[in-house]
Scaffold this motif. Structure first.
Motif, PDB file in Angstrom:
ATOM      1  N   ARG A   1       0.684  -1.128   0.093  1.00 42.13           N
ATOM      2  CA  ARG A   1      -0.214   0.498   0.267  1.00 42.13           C
ATOM      3  C   ARG A   1       1.116   1.022   0.110  1.00 42.13           C
ATOM      4  O   ARG A   1       0.833   2.414  -0.673  1.00 42.13           O
ATOM      5  CB  ARG A   1      -0.480   0.336   1.333  1.00 42.13           C
ATOM      6  N   LEU A   2       2.053   1.042   0.599  1.00 45.30           N
ATOM      7  CA  LEU A   2       2.620   2.102   0.665  1.00 45.30           C
ATOM      8  C   LEU A   2       3.355   2.525  -0.225  1.00 45.30           C
ATOM      9  O   LEU A   2       3.591   3.540  -0.923  1.00 45.30           O
ATOM     10  CB  LEU A   2       3.970   2.038   1.863  1.00 45.30           C
ATOM     11  N   THR A   3       3.870   1.516  -1.319  1.00 45.27           N
ATOM     12  CA  THR A   3       4.537   1.852  -2.703  1.00 45.27           C
ATOM     13  C   THR A   3       3.616   2.338  -4.022  1.00 45.27           C
ATOM     14  O   THR A   3       3.736   2.670  -4.487  1.00 45.27           O
ATOM     15  CB  THR A   3       4.523   0.756  -3.009  1.00 45.27           C
ATOM     16  N   GLU A   4       1.771   2.051  -3.418  1.00 44.41           N
ATOM     17  CA  GLU A   4       0.977   2.516  -4.719  1.00 44.41           C
ATOM     18  C   GLU A   4       1.011   3.814  -4.020  1.00 44.41           C
ATOM     19  O   GLU A   4       1.293   4.472  -5.424  1.00 44.41           O
ATOM     20  CB  GLU A   4      -0.216   1.628  -3.883  1.00 44.41           C
ATOM     21  N   ILE A   5       1.447   4.551  -2.454  1.00 42.14           N
ATOM     22  CA  ILE A   5       1.238   6.048  -2.875  1.00 42.14           C
ATOM     23  C   ILE A   5       1.713   6.554  -2.849  1.00 42.14           C
ATOM     24  O   ILE A   5       2.140   7.247  -3.584  1.00 42.14           O
ATOM     25  CB  ILE A   5       0.752   5.749  -0.796  1.00 42.14           C
ATOM     26  N   GLU A   6       3.902   6.299  -3.136  1.00 46.09           N
ATOM     27  CA  GLU A   6       4.499   6.514  -3.507  1.00 46.09           C
ATOM     28  C   GLU A   6       4.538   6.607  -4.845  1.00 46.09           C
ATOM     29  O   GLU A   6       5.281   7.731  -5.915  1.00 46.09           O
ATOM     30  CB  GLU A   6       5.503   6.019  -2.811  1.00 46.09           C
ATOM     31  N   LEU A   7       4.383   5.975  -6.071  1.00 48.18           N
ATOM     32  CA  LEU A   7       3.867   5.738  -7.221  1.00 48.18           C
ATOM     33  C   LEU A   7       2.899   6.300  -7.664  1.00 48.18           C
ATOM     34  O   LEU A   7       3.011   6.617  -8.921  1.00 48.18           O
ATOM     35  CB  LEU A   7       3.813   4.455  -7.528  1.00 48.18           C
ATOM     36  N   GLN A   8       1.554   7.695  -6.560  1.00 48.89           N
ATOM     37  CA  GLN A   8       1.161   8.158  -7.731  1.00 48.89           C
ATOM     38  C   GLN A   8       1.515   9.646  -8.186  1.00 48.89           C
ATOM     39  O   GLN A   8       2.934   9.865  -6.814  1.00 48.89           O
ATOM     40  CB  GLN A   8      -0.216   8.196  -6.645  1.00 48.89           C
ATOM     41  N   PRO A   9       1.559   9.549  -9.141  1.00 52.78           N
ATOM     42  CA  PRO A   9       2.235  11.062  -9.652  1.00 52.78           C
ATOM     43  C   PRO A   9       1.514  12.487  -8.517  1.00 52.78           C
ATOM     44  O   PRO A   9       2.523  13.171  -8.186  1.00 52.78           O
ATOM     45  CB  PRO A   9       1.711  11.501 -11.039  1.00 52.78           C
ATOM     46  N   LYS A  10       0.622  12.282  -8.726  1.00 55.17           N
ATOM     47  CA  LYS A  10       0.344  13.438  -7.334  1.00 55.17           C
ATOM     48  C   LYS A  10       0.444  13.399  -6.312  1.00 55.17           C
ATOM     49  O   LYS A  10       0.405  12.355  -5.590  1.00 55.17           O
ATOM     50  CB  LYS A  10      -0.998  13.512  -7.445  1.00 55.17           C
ATOM     51  N   TRP A  11       0.923  14.522  -5.469  1.00 55.53           N
ATOM     52  CA  TRP A  11       1.433  15.170  -3.860  1.00 55.53           C
ATOM     53  C   TRP A  11      -0.129  14.776  -3.155  1.00 55.53           C
ATOM     54  O   TRP A  11      -0.879  14.969  -3.285  1.00 55.53           O
ATOM     55  CB  TRP A  11       1.401  15.938  -3.847  1.00 55.53           C
ATOM     56  N   PRO A  12      -0.421  13.071  -2.185  1.00 56.28           N
ATOM     57  CA  PRO A  12      -1.145  13.306  -1.659  1.00 56.28           C
ATOM     58  C   PRO A  12      -1.149  14.304  -0.876  1.00 56.28           C
ATOM     59  O   PRO A  12      -0.635  14.415   0.093  1.00 56.28           O
ATOM     60  CB  PRO A  12      -0.670  11.835  -0.227  1.00 56.28           C
ATOM     61  N   ASP A  13      -3.123  14.253  -0.520  1.00 58.92           N
ATOM     62  CA  ASP A  13      -3.517  14.873   0.573  1.00 58.92           C
ATOM     63  C   ASP A  13      -3.415  14.299   2.550  1.00 58.92           C
ATOM     64  O   ASP A  13      -3.587  13.802   1.952  1.00 58.92           O
ATOM     65  CB  ASP A  13      -5.072  15.532   0.318  1.00 58.92           C
ATOM     66  N   VAL A  14      -3.924  15.614   2.537  1.00 54.30           N
ATOM     67  CA  VAL A  14      -3.878  14.975   3.867  1.00 54.30           C
ATOM     68  C   VAL A  14      -5.586  14.547   4.259  1.00 54.30           C
ATOM     69  O   VAL A  14      -6.218  15.054   3.728  1.00 54.30           O
ATOM     70  CB  VAL A  14      -3.874  16.371   5.070  1.00 54.30           C
ATOM     71  N   SER A  15      -6.076  12.772   4.488  1.00 61.12           N
ATOM     72  CA  SER A  15      -6.625  12.185   4.223  1.00 61.12           C
ATOM     73  C   SER A  15      -6.122  11.065   5.294  1.00 61.12           C
ATOM     74  O   SER A  15      -5.555  10.864   5.961  1.00 61.12           O
ATOM     75  CB  SER A  15      -6.885  12.535   2.954  1.00 61.12           C
ATOM     76  N   LYS A  16      -7.209  10.124   5.351  1.00 57.44           N
ATOM     77  CA  LYS A  16      -7.538   9.089   5.710  1.00 57.44           C
ATOM     78  C   LYS A  16      -8.715   8.589   4.489  1.00 57.44           C
ATOM     79  O   LYS A  16      -9.286   8.878   3.750  1.00 57.44           O
ATOM     80  CB  LYS A  16      -8.654   8.709   6.960  1.00 57.44           C
ATOM     81  N   SER A  17      -7.931   6.978   4.047  1.00 56.94           N
ATOM     82  CA  SER A  17      -8.393   6.622   3.580  1.00 56.94           C
ATOM     83  C   SER A  17      -8.452   4.807   4.396  1.00 56.94           C
ATOM     84  O   SER A  17      -7.747   4.425   5.166  1.00 56.94           O
ATOM     85  CB  SER A  17      -8.356   6.048   2.474  1.00 56.94           C
ATOM     86  N   ASP A  18      -9.317   3.546   3.258  1.00 59.13           N
ATOM     87  CA  ASP A  18      -9.262   2.444   4.173  1.00 59.13           C
ATOM     88  C   ASP A  18      -9.875   1.472   2.492  1.00 59.13           C
ATOM     89  O   ASP A  18     -10.136   1.977   1.452  1.00 59.13           O
ATOM     90  CB  ASP A  18     -10.142   1.947   5.052  1.00 59.13           C
ATOM     91  N   GLY A  19      -9.414   0.198   2.236  1.00 62.10           N
ATOM     92  CA  GLY A  19      -9.890  -0.680   1.803  1.00 62.10           C
ATOM     93  C   GLY A  19      -9.056  -2.696   1.755  1.00 62.10           C
ATOM     94  O   GLY A  19      -8.965  -2.452   3.170  1.00 62.10           O
ATOM     95  N   ASP A  20      -9.744  -3.208   0.992  1.00 66.61           N
ATOM     96  CA  ASP A  20      -9.337  -4.126   1.153  1.00 66.61           C
ATOM     97  C   ASP A  20      -8.162  -4.932  -0.031  1.00 66.61           C
ATOM     98  O   ASP A  20      -8.173  -3.985  -0.823  1.00 66.61           O
ATOM     99  CB  ASP A  20     -10.477  -5.164   0.455  1.00 66.61           C
ATOM    100  N   MET A  21      -7.222  -5.651   1.007  1.00 68.18           N
ATOM    101  CA  MET A  21      -5.792  -6.801  -0.568  1.00 68.18           C
ATOM    102  C   MET A  21      -6.365  -7.631  -0.301  1.00 68.18           C
ATOM    103  O   MET A  21      -6.251  -8.525   1.418  1.00 68.18           O
ATOM    104  CB  MET A  21      -5.024  -5.720   0.134  1.00 68.18           C
ATOM    105  N   GLU A  22      -5.418  -8.573  -1.282  1.00 68.36           N
ATOM    106  CA  GLU A  22      -5.936  -9.742  -1.363  1.00 68.36           C
ATOM    107  C   GLU A  22      -4.540 -10.428  -1.439  1.00 68.36           C
ATOM    108  O   GLU A  22      -3.623  -9.518  -1.752  1.00 68.36           O
ATOM    109  CB  GLU A  22      -6.792 -10.655  -2.281  1.00 68.36           C
ATOM    110  N   MET A  23      -3.983 -10.617  -0.099  1.00 69.71           N
ATOM    111  CA  MET A  23      -3.119 -11.285  -0.017  1.00 69.71           C
ATOM    112  C   MET A  23      -2.621 -13.074   0.874  1.00 69.71           C
ATOM    113  O   MET A  23      -2.862 -12.949   2.403  1.00 69.71           O
ATOM    114  CB  MET A  23      -1.464 -10.859   1.200  1.00 69.71           C
ATOM    115  N   GLY A  24      -1.902 -14.042   0.251  1.00 73.34           N
ATOM    116  CA  GLY A  24      -1.482 -14.718   1.512  1.00 73.34           C
ATOM    117  C   GLY A  24      -3.106 -15.724   0.893  1.00 73.34           C
ATOM    118  O   GLY A  24      -2.921 -16.916   2.101  1.00 73.34           O
ATOM    119  N   GLY A  25      -3.870 -15.947   0.403  1.00 72.89           N
ATOM    120  CA  GLY A  25      -5.260 -16.535   0.172  1.00 72.89           C
ATOM    121  C   GLY A  25      -5.658 -15.824   1.091  1.00 72.89           C
ATOM    122  O   GLY A  25      -6.834 -16.555   1.723  1.00 72.89           O
TER     123      GLY A  25
END
Length: 130
Positions: free
Chosen positions: A60-84
């Motif tokens: 998730r940190l890598t995804e944020i770092e690869l975004q071309p836009k400077w991240p705004d001060v905010s909160k977010s959440d989500g789901d990710m599949e890893m290891g089944g």
């Protein structure tokens, strides 16, 4: 000629009490070994879960770092599949004293236990961003 009287030879072997003591010592040792192995297996499962959770946080940190836009001060959440498994993550982007840095706090929630499985904090700069 007289035959010499036979001398009573002591019998060789263990007595019943000695056998009971030996079995009791063996039972205590086996119980300790099984308890240690159970703790080892539980720790292994916990370490696997923490490792997967840290991978989710780093992804998730890598995804944020690869975004071309400077991240705004905010909160977010989500789901990710890893290891089944499906992992829940929460990200909070915070301002810092330096206007060119943002702090990223990532929490990954365990699908099997209460609380956080892993927490990751990092700083990103606005260098090369819009």
């Amino acid at each position: 000629m007289k035959r010499p009287a036979t001398v009573a030879r002591p019998e060789h072997g263990f007595t019943l009490v000695e056998m009971l003591v030996a079995v009791a010592v063996l039972a205590i040792a086996m119980a300790a070994i099984l308890s240690g192995m159970a703790r080892y297996a539980d720790n292994t499962a916990h370490l696997r879960e923490r490792t997967l959770a840290l991978w989710v946080a780093h992804n998730r940190l890598t995804e944020i770092e690869l975004q071309p836009k400077w991240p705004d001060v905010s909160k977010s959440d989500g789901d990710m599949e890893m290891g089944g498994r499906s992992w829940r993550w929460k990200v909070e982007v915070k301002k810092t004293e330096d206007p060119h840095l943002r702090r990223i706090d990532i929490q990954v929630l365990s699908p099997n236990r209460e609380g956080n499985a892993a927490t990751l904090s990092s700083f990103i700069a606005d260098t090369g961003r819009q």
